[in-house]
Design a protein around this motif. Structure first.
Motif, PDB file in Angstrom:
ATOM      1  N   THR B 103      59.996 -29.645 -32.780  1.00 18.08           N
ATOM      2  CA  THR B 103      61.081 -30.110 -31.908  1.00 18.08           C
ATOM      3  C   THR B 103      61.624 -28.973 -31.057  1.00 18.08           C
ATOM      4  N   PHE B 104      61.408 -27.728 -31.525  1.00 16.38           N
ATOM      5  CA  PHE B 104      61.953 -26.593 -30.784  1.00 16.38           C
ATOM      6  C   PHE B 104      60.891 -25.860 -29.972  1.00 16.38           C
ATOM      7  N   ALA B 105      59.724 -26.494 -29.805  1.00 19.01           N
ATOM      8  CA  ALA B 105      58.657 -25.821 -29.064  1.00 19.01           C
ATOM      9  C   ALA B 105      58.968 -25.759 -27.578  1.00 19.01           C
ATOM     10  N   THR B 106      59.830 -26.640 -27.118  1.00 19.40           N
ATOM     11  CA  THR B 106      60.073 -26.764 -25.697  1.00 19.40           C
ATOM     12  C   THR B 106      61.569 -26.596 -25.411  1.00 19.40           C
ATOM     13  N   LEU B 147      54.055 -24.237 -32.264  1.00 17.49           N
ATOM     14  CA  LEU B 147      55.385 -23.720 -32.585  1.00 17.49           C
ATOM     15  C   LEU B 147      56.159 -23.408 -31.326  1.00 17.49           C
ATOM     16  N   GLU B 148      55.448 -22.872 -30.351  1.00 18.03           N
ATOM     17  CA  GLU B 148      56.108 -22.579 -29.091  1.00 18.03           C
ATOM     18  C   GLU B 148      55.119 -22.850 -27.978  1.00 18.03           C
ATOM     19  N   SER B 149      55.592 -23.578 -26.999  1.00 19.26           N
ATOM     20  CA  SER B 149      54.741 -23.935 -25.883  1.00 19.26           C
ATOM     21  C   SER B 149      54.869 -22.866 -24.811  1.00 19.26           C
ATOM     22  N   GLY B 150      53.756 -22.470 -24.214  1.00 21.32           N
ATOM     23  CA  GLY B 150      53.806 -21.395 -23.225  1.00 21.32           C
ATOM     24  C   GLY B 150      54.245 -21.903 -21.878  1.00 21.32           C
ATOM     25  N   GLY B 151      55.354 -21.388 -21.391  1.00 24.11           N
ATOM     26  CA  GLY B 151      55.865 -21.878 -20.119  1.00 24.11           C
ATOM     27  C   GLY B 151      56.598 -23.176 -20.321  1.00 24.11           C
ATOM     28  N   ASP B 172      48.454 -25.543 -23.441  1.00 24.70           N
ATOM     29  CA  ASP B 172      48.430 -25.199 -24.860  1.00 24.70           C
ATOM     30  C   ASP B 172      47.123 -25.596 -25.540  1.00 24.70           C
ATOM     31  N   LEU B 173      46.413 -26.525 -24.922  1.00 26.86           N
ATOM     32  CA  LEU B 173      45.255 -27.085 -25.610  1.00 26.86           C
ATOM     33  C   LEU B 173      44.139 -26.073 -25.913  1.00 26.86           C
ATOM     34  N   PRO B 174      43.770 -25.188 -24.963  1.00 30.59           N
ATOM     35  CA  PRO B 174      42.726 -24.214 -25.303  1.00 30.59           C
ATOM     36  C   PRO B 174      43.096 -23.364 -26.514  1.00 30.59           C
TER      37      PRO B 174
END
Lengths: 287, 279
Positions: B103-106, B147-151, B172-174
């Motif tokens: 829930t806190f990835a974004t 855990l954390e999404s980039g950008g 994030d998929l790669p």
């Protein structure tokens, strides 16, 4: 599910290796395509496409909505696919969900283009009525009535036909409202705007069976595939989207070869489809 | 790409999520084609620093943690376990993949918590590499947690309606795919090769490797490849946007070269873990 004996499997594979498939087609030949447009009076545009016993319907509905804050100068398009249990008993309940999700995401990849709108079949900026406030939301729904393989190509063709059949009502915006209010709009029920669908790409799925690839695979042939790649190509011969449908790995050179084959096949498919759509539109006008 | 091996040794540095000294953000897009900086001041053909570590979860058969810049992913692999009774008999193993976001990835809490699209893409990317014949009648579960999404650009959109979610972020998929293949190797699942995955964004004529979400929101096209570097085979690829064939060739080659290098990093992580165990 397709249950095939070992003999039947060998027969299909052997036929493909010899460039003569079990229904008499060559590897790069499509089944005859039948297009009917305007099949759903409730929708703004619709089409039914049949390829052999694969039968799909696409409908386009337009609703007025608000553009997203990220892109105030663009309308929105959504593609959903529904697999009806009439096509196959396994689609009942949640059974068709996985396939539906896969097909709709593949169609979004192949038809909607990049985020800036490059390569998109539909010009999103033409859907805007008042920038930042009012735009058209296009809901494209695909329905699988009967499934005999190659659903993605059929759905892509049906969507192309449905879009060419779509009339968006012209909208008159009432005098300038305050900047933070939604302007009043008047939807005309007589004047319609047509889409330019020449940019909509066609999707070609190449199914690899053994060493060769085939187009327009039937369900039985699909059960023998080692992998499949769907490529969407537009009039200019540019790639607008591509997605691999699982299966074993492919050598990069094979993928490049597939692209050149798809380029060749899609040109024929596009010509065939355009003439079918024109004929179907003419039929509809007569009746 | 060259920066990668050095960061694997200085693991601590990669843990600071954002460089605190950099308060002002460089302009994301300057309008012209050539002279614009990437938000994290990388070169166009430079990947984010990659870091892998196995054994992140004790109870799992195998697990891995991966960190590419700001993107942090944890993947655990369970099984092979007996397939559910309701499933039909199968003489090859089944692979069950799930990708979810914390829930806190974004920046906005709880967006994109369950990603069906990513789950099916992860499944397709891995199934070609796993030797499913080695565990008949059983299922292997692969659970990935971002855990954390980039950008973040996509998640800055306050007004959420179903049409907005259309433009899913592929960034994030790669990372998820590469991390999952390390976790599978850690679990001892037989594979033909590791799967390394890299994406490329196309902006005008430029190709940007390993884009963050901010860049993805401006892109004209994107290409993601998952491949087995030593076998030189592509297990999954997705392309959006308009590409001419030569341009596509160039992008694919760029991806393949980058994933070969990424494959080496993944391999060295596994070797390190194996040699640690022996000691």
């Amino acid at each position: 599910m397709v249950g095939l004996s070992e003999g039947e499997q060998e027969f299909i594979k052997g036929g493909i290796a010899q460039d003569l498939r079990s229904d008499g087609r060559k590897r790069y030949t499509y089944r005859p395509i039948y297009v009917e447009t305007g099949v759903i009076p409730q929708a703004n545009g619709s089409a039914r496409v049949r390829m052999g016993s694969t039968d799909v319907i696409a409908s386009v509905k337009a609703e007025l909505g608000r553009p997203s804050a990220m892109q105030p100068d663009k309308g929105k398009v959504a593609i959903f696919v529904d697999c009806s249990p009439t096509a196959e008993p396994t689609f009942e309940g949640r059974g068709g969900e996985e396939l539906s999700a896969e097909l709709s995401s593949a169609l979004q990849h192949c038809l909607l283009g990049g985020k800036s709108g490059a390569g998109a079949g539909i010009d999103l900026s033409s859907l805007v009525v008042v920038e930042g406030k009012v735009c058209w939301d296009l809901y494209i729904d695909g329905l699988v009535i009967s499934s005999d393989g190659n659903l993605l190509d059929a759905l892509g063709a049906a969507i192309k036909a449905a879009l060419s059949n779509t009339g968006i009502p012209s909208v008159h915006v009432a005098a300038e409202a305050a900047s933070d209010e939604q302007p009043e709009v008047d939807i005309s029920d007589e004047e319609f705007l047509q889409f330019d669908t020449s940019g909509v790409p066609v999707i070609t799925t190449l199914t690899k069976v053994g060493k060769h690839y085939i187009v327009d695979a039937t369900l039985e042939e699909e059960s023998q595939m080692s992998s499949a790649v769907s490529i969407s190509i537009n009039r200019q011969g540019h790639i607008c989207g591509m997605i691999k449908r699982g299966g074993v790995g492919l050598d990069p050179s094979v993928i490049l070869d597939m692209i050149s084959v798809a380029n060749f096949v899609s040109r024929q498919l596009m010509d065939k489809l355009d003439s079918e759509i024109a004929a179907a539109d003419a039929d509809e006008d007569e009746s | 790409m060259a920066a990668k091996p050095s960061t694997t040794t200085t693991a601590k540095a990669t843990y600071s999520p954002i460089d605190p000294t950099r308060k002002t953000r460089p302009p994301i897009f300057s309008g012209s084609d050539v002279d614009w900086l990437r938000p994290d001041s990388r070169g166009f053909h430079q990947c984010r620093p990659a870091f892998f570590r196995t054994g992140a979860v004790n109870s799992a058969s195998g697990s891995a943690y991966a960190e590419f810049g700001n993107t942090k992913v944890i993947v655990s692999v369970f099984g092979p376990r007996e397939s559910k009774k309701a499933m039909m008999y199968s003489n090859i193993g089944r692979l069950n993949c799930n990708v979810s976001y914390t829930t806190f990835a974004t920046p906005i809490r709880g967006q994109g918590s369950d990603h069906k699209d990513f789950s099916s893409m992860l499944h397709k990317a891995l199934e070609g590499a796993i030797i499913l014949e080695t565990f008949p009648k059983t299922t292997v579960d692969v659970f990935a947690l971002v855990l954390e999404s980039g950008g973040s650009i996509r998640f800055l959109v306050k007004q959420v309606d179903e049409l907005d979610t259309l433009w899913f972020a592929v960034g994030d998929l790669p990372v998820v795919i590469s991390c999952a293949s390390v976790a599978l190797a850690d679990a001892g699942i037989m594979m033909y090769d590791l799967v390394a995955s890299v994406s490329v964004s196309c902006l005008g004529k430029n190709l940007l490797i390993d884009p963050v979400l901010e860049e993805e929101s401006y892109q004209d096209g994107s290409l993601m490849i998952a491949c087995m570097p030593s076998r030189y085979e592509v297990t999954q690829l997705t392309v959006t946007g308009e590409w001419s064939t030569p341009h596509f060739n160039e992008a694919m080659q760029l991806c393949l070269d980058a994933s070969a290098k990424l494959g080496k990093i993944m391999r060295s992580c596994l070797k390190e873990a194996a040699s640690d165990e022996q000691e």
